[in-house]
Design a protein around this motif. Structure first.
Motif, PDB file in Angstrom:
ATOM      1  N   ASP A  67       0.844  -1.198   0.000  1.00  0.00           N
ATOM      2  CA  ASP A  67       0.000   0.000   0.000  1.00  0.00           C
ATOM      3  C   ASP A  67       0.875   1.242   0.000  1.00  0.00           C
ATOM      4  N   ASN A  68       0.571   2.175  -0.870  1.00  0.00           N
ATOM      5  CA  ASN A  68       1.270   3.454  -0.886  1.00  0.00           C
ATOM      6  C   ASN A  68       0.310   4.635  -0.802  1.00  0.00           C
ATOM      7  N   ARG A  69      -0.949   4.352  -0.547  1.00  0.00           N
ATOM      8  CA  ARG A  69      -1.927   5.428  -0.464  1.00  0.00           C
ATOM      9  C   ARG A  69      -2.259   5.789   0.977  1.00  0.00           C
ATOM     10  N   GLU A  71      -0.674   4.528   3.985  1.00  0.00           N
ATOM     11  CA  GLU A  71       0.616   4.899   4.570  1.00  0.00           C
ATOM     12  C   GLU A  71       1.522   5.216   3.386  1.00  0.00           C
ATOM     13  N   GLN A  72       1.815   6.476   3.210  1.00  0.00           N
ATOM     14  CA  GLN A  72       2.539   6.896   2.011  1.00  0.00           C
ATOM     15  C   GLN A  72       4.046   6.685   2.173  1.00  0.00           C
ATOM     16  N   HIS A  73       4.678   6.330   1.049  1.00  0.00           N
ATOM     17  CA  HIS A  73       6.125   6.115   1.029  1.00  0.00           C
ATOM     18  C   HIS A  73       6.702   6.818  -0.189  1.00  0.00           C
ATOM     19  N   ASP A  74       7.821   7.462  -0.002  1.00  0.00           N
ATOM     20  CA  ASP A  74       8.490   8.073  -1.136  1.00  0.00           C
ATOM     21  C   ASP A  74       9.001   6.991  -2.073  1.00  0.00           C
ATOM     22  N   CYS A  80       7.768  -2.590  -4.711  1.00  0.00           N
ATOM     23  CA  CYS A  80       6.341  -2.593  -4.395  1.00  0.00           C
ATOM     24  C   CYS A  80       5.602  -3.301  -5.520  1.00  0.00           C
ATOM     25  N   HIS A  83       2.516  -1.140  -7.087  1.00  0.00           N
ATOM     26  CA  HIS A  83       2.669   0.229  -7.601  1.00  0.00           C
ATOM     27  C   HIS A  83       2.572   0.254  -9.129  1.00  0.00           C
ATOM     28  N   HIS A 126       5.113  12.556   5.266  1.00  0.00           N
ATOM     29  CA  HIS A 126       3.877  11.785   5.271  1.00  0.00           C
ATOM     30  C   HIS A 126       3.377  11.578   6.696  1.00  0.00           C
ATOM     31  N   GLU A 150     -10.053   1.657   5.492  1.00  0.00           N
ATOM     32  CA  GLU A 150      -8.629   1.621   5.133  1.00  0.00           C
ATOM     33  C   GLU A 150      -8.029   0.253   5.434  1.00  0.00           C
TER      34      GLU A 150
END
Length: 665
Positions: A67-69, A71-74, A80, A83, A126, A150
C-alpha cells in the motif's frame, strides 16, 4: 564436515514448497534495491542472487509495500508489487529465474506498513498511521488511526501484491508482520490497539487484521501458495519508548510470552504455513536488531516455545552464525529452519563454505550494525561494514590488474589486511609488515571483552585469507622510511593506525585503554574511566563484568555523544547497560587531578573525589601518519589508509581499503 552438520543440509518444506537445506536468508530492509517504479533494480537482483549462489535454501526478501496510499512512502524506497505491477513482474521475474537456477527458493516479504515505527528519514512529510491515536516511536507526533475502510483496502492490496508475486515466480510470501511493533503487530498488541470495533479488544479481534490478510492471499493465490508470518513472541516494552534489558525484572506493557504463545497457536490455526520467530519491538529494538551486547542465539528459547505449541515449521534467526549453535537448536527441536540475516550480508557464501568444511573461510559478522541498520536508519541504504560488496555486487566486482605490482603495506590492522586481500585477489603481489606479533590492529584490544569476540574472529579471518592467498606477512617487523625506500615497491600503502590520546595527571596510575584490555596492566578494584565514548563505555562494561567498581567521567552532557555506533540499537543498549550494571557515570565533568588514591572530578556542583586505584584514558585516538608525511614528497604512488588517514570505525577502514586496493593498476 558435511556429515557433522548433516541435519542442517536435510531437505525440508514450507507448505508445498520444498527447500534443499535448512538455511533461510532472513528478511532485511532492501533500501536502495528498488527502482522508482517499484521494481527490483540491478543491485537488488545481484544481491539476492549472490546469496542463492552461495547455497542458501530459501531467500526471503526484505520488506516490500503493498500500500502506498494510506501509509505513504516516497518512491523509490523499496520494491512494491502493487505500484506498477507490469514493471514489478518484469524485474522480479528476472530475479526469481536466477534464484531458481541455483535450486533455491524465494519468498517476497509483503508489508502492510510500519505505522508508528516508521524511521523518520523514511517517513518524510507523510503523516504516520496506527490502529489508534498513539505516540509515534521516534517523533513528537500522534499517529492517525486507520479507519475500517482503510484496513479493508490494505487487506485487498495484500491479495493483489501476493498475486503479482506469484506471477513473478516467487515461491511464497512472508507477511510483515505481527512482529517488532510494525503495523500488524500494533493491531495485535493491546498497548497500541485501543479500538472498540471488531479490530480491537480481545486477542482474536486484535489478530483479525492478520487473519484477513491470510484469507485474502489464499483466496487470490490458492490454498497451496505458501504464506509465512514474521512473528514476535514477546515485546520487552517497559513503557512507551522504553525497552527492557536481558535479565531485567520488569512489567511487560506489550505482548508477554503467555499471550505470545496463544497468538502463535491462533495464527497457525488460521492457516499460516510457517512462523518466523523472534522477540522485541522498536521500543526495545536491541532485541529485534541484536547488537554484540546480546548473546548469540537469543531467540532460540522463544522459538522452541512456539515450536512446541504449533504444527507448522518455525524459522529462527538472531545471531545464529555459529554452526554448532544452529545445529543444536535444530536437533533439539527449537526450530525447523535456521535464518541468517547479517551473516549473509557479511559472507554470501556462508552455506556453501560450511558444507565444504571451510569454516575458517567464513567472513564473520561483528554485529556492529554500522553498514546495515545504521545506514538504513541514516541514509536509507543497506550495506555491510565488513563486506564492501554487499548490495553492490556488480559495481564493486574485482577486476584483474593489467599488470602485477609489488606493493608494500606498512601496518597489519584492518585497513592493511583488507588492502592486501583485495590486491592479491586482483593479481598484485602485496607484502604486509606489522610491527606487533599479530594481525588485526585495534581489533585485538577491542575484541577482548566477551561480547566483542567477533572482532577477534574477523582478525583470524584476515590471517586465514592472507595465508590462503599467499600474501607475505612479516610480524614483529617495524618499518622506517629508509627501509621503505630500499624495499623496491611499485606502490606503498601506509596503514600505521593511530595512537591513543592521553591526559596528564601527576601521580595517577593512568593507562591507555588498550594496555588494560591487552593485559599489559592489571586494573585494580576501583577504576575511573576518562571518556564516555564507545571505547570508554565498553571497557567499563567489561571491567564491571569482572566485579570491579567503575566510574565513567565524560566532559559532554551524555555518554556516547560523538562516536557512538551509527545504529541506535547498539548505542541505546550500551547506554542503558551502564546504569543497569551498576556503573556510575558523571557527565559534564572533567578529571582534573589525582591525590590520596582518588581522582578529582570537576563538576558543575564542585569537585568530587572518586576512589581510583586505576585510571584509564579512553578519550580517542590520533592518526599516526609520520611515515606517510616523510615519504609523501618522494614516492610517486603512495596511499594512506585506515586510522592513519582518519580515525573512524572498522567499516570505513575496510571500505576505504577496498576502494583504493580495487583500483591500483
Amino acid at each position: 564436515m558435511r556429515d557433522k552438520y548433516a541435519s542442517l543440509f536435510e531437505e525440508t518444506a514450507i507448505g508445498t514448497c520444498r527447500l534443499k537445506n535448512r538455511f533461510a536468508m532472513a528478511p532485511m530492509g532492501p533500501l536502495g534495491l528498488g527502482d522508482a517504479e517499484g521494481g527490483f533494480n540491478q543491485r537488488g537482483i545481484d544481491y539476492y542472487v549472490e546469496r542463492a549462489r552461495g547455497g542458501t535454501g530459501l531467500i526471503i526478501t526484505g520488506v516490500t509495500f503493498v500500500d502506498n496510499r494510506i501509509e505513504q512512502h516516497d518512491m523509490p524506497s523499496v520494491p512494491c508489487s502493487t505500484h506498477n505491477s507490469v514493471h514489478f513482474i518484469r524485474t522480479a521475474r528476472e530475479l526469481t529465474e536466477k534464484i531458481h537456477a541455483y535450486d533455491s527458493k524465494i519468498f517476497l516479504q509483503l508489508s502492510g506498513g510500519f505505522g508508528r515505527v516508521t524511521i523518520p528519514t523514511n517517513l518524510g512529510e507523510h503523516p504516520p498511521v496506527a490502529p489508534s491515536p498513539i505516540p509515534h516511536r521516534w517523533l513528537d507526533k500522534t499517529c492517525r488511526p486507520l479507519t475500517r475502510e482503510e484496513i479493508h483496502e490494505i487487506v485487498v492490496q495484500f491479495g493483489k501484491g501476493a498475486f503479482h508475486a506469484k506471477r513473478a515466480g516467487f515461491d511464497g510470501v512472508q507477511i510483515h508482520a505481527v512482529h517488532e511493533g510494525y503495523l500488524l503487530d500494533q493491531f495485535a498488541i493491546a498497548l497500541f490497539n485501543q479500538r472498540d470495533d471488531e479490530y480491537g479488544g480481545s486477542l482474536e479481534n486484535r489478530l483479525r487484521f492478520a487473519r484477513e490478510v491470510l484469507m485474502e492471499i489464499k483466496r487470490t493465490c490458492g490454498a497451496d501458495f505458501p504464506v509465512t508470518l514474521r512473528y514476535s513472541v514477546k515485546s520487552f516494552i517497559k513503557d512507551w519508548r522504553v525497552g527492557a534489558l536481558p535479565g531485567e525484572a520488569f512489567s511487560e506493557k506489550g505482548k508477554d510470552v503467555a499471550e505470545g504463545i496463544e497468538a502463535a497457536r491462533l495464527l497457525a490455526q488460521y492457516g499460516y504455513d510457517a512462523l518466523d520467530v523472534d522477540v522485541g519491538c522498536y521500543d526495545a529494538w536491541w532485541w529485534n536488531h541484536p547488537p554484540m551486547y546480546q548473546e548469540k542465539g537469543l531467540y532460540i528459547p522463544y522459538a522452541k516455545m512456539v515450536r512446541e505449541a504449533v504444527d507448522v515449521p518455525v524459522i529462527c534467526a538472531g545471531r545464529m552464525d555459529d554452526p554448532e549453535l544452529a545445529l543444536k537448536a535444530l536437533n533439539e527441536g527449537a526450530c525447523d529452519i535456521i535464518s541468517l540475516g547479517r551473516p549473509l550480508l557479511a559472507d554470501p557464501e556462508y552455506v556453501n563454505k560450511l558444507a565444504a568444511g571451510h569454516t575458517a573461510a567464513i567472513r564473520p559478522c561483528i554485529s556492529c550494525q554500522e553498514g546495515c541498520m545504521g545506514r538504513i536508519q541514516e541514509y536509507s541504504a543497506l550495506n555491510c561494514a565488513v563486506n564492501p560488496q554487499a548490495c553492490r555486487e556488480r559495481s564493486e566486482r574485482l577486476v584483474p590488474a593489467p599488470r602485477q605490482k609489488r606493493i608494500l603495506i606498512v601496518g597489519g590492522g584492518v585497513a592493511g589486511c583488507e588492502a592486501a586481500r583485495v590486491l592479491a585477489l586482483r593479481g598484485h603481489e602485496p607484502a604486509v609488515y606489522e610491527k606487533t606479533d599479530r594481525l588485526g590492529g585495534n581489533l585485538i584490544p577491542g575484541g577482548m571483552p566477551s561480547f566483542k569476540e567477533d572482532d577477534h574472529a574477523l582478525a583470524a579471518w584476515y590471517a586465514h585469507q592472507l595465508k590462503q592467498l599467499g600474501v607475505a606477512v612479516h610480524l614483529n617487523a617495524a618499518m622506517d622510511a629508509e627501509a621503505i625506500r630500499n624495499w623496491g615497491a611499485d606502490a606503498v600503502i601506509v596503514a600505521t593506525g593511530s595512537n591513543p590520546k592521553m591526559v596528564t595527571l601527576e601521580g595517577a596510575p593512568l593507562y591507555p585503554a588498550a594496555d588494560v584490555l591487552l593485559g599489559r596492566v592489571k586494573a585494580g578494584q576501583d577504576v575511573v574511566v576518562i571518556g564516555g565514548g564507545l571505547v570508554g563505555c565498553e571497557i567499563a562494561l567489561w571491567l564491571r563484568e569482572q566485579q570491579k567498581t567503575v566510574t565513567i567521567v565524560e566532559t559532554l552532557p551524555k555518554l556516547l555523544a560523538i562516536n557512538a555506533p551509527l545504529c541506535h540499537a547498539n548505542s541505546d543498549m550500551l547506554a542503558a547497560l551502564i546504569p543497569f550494571k551498576g556503573i556510575d557515570a558523571i557527565t559534564s565533568a572533567k578529571v582534573t587531578g589525582y591525590e590520596d588514591g582518588s581522582a578529582l572530578v570537576e563538576t558543575a556542583d564542585g569537585t568530587r573525589r572518586v576512589k581510583a586505584d586505576t585510571v584509564i584514558a579512553a578519550i580517542g585516538y590520533l592518526p599516526e601518519n609520520t611515515l606517510y608525511q616523510k615519504l609523501r614528497p618522494e614516492l610517486p604512488e603512495l596511499y594512506l589508509l585506515g586510522d592513519a588517514r582518519r580515525v573512524a570505525n572498522i567499516m570505513y577502514a575496510i571500505w576505504d581499503a577496498y576502494e583504493v586496493a580495487s583500483h591500483i593498476q
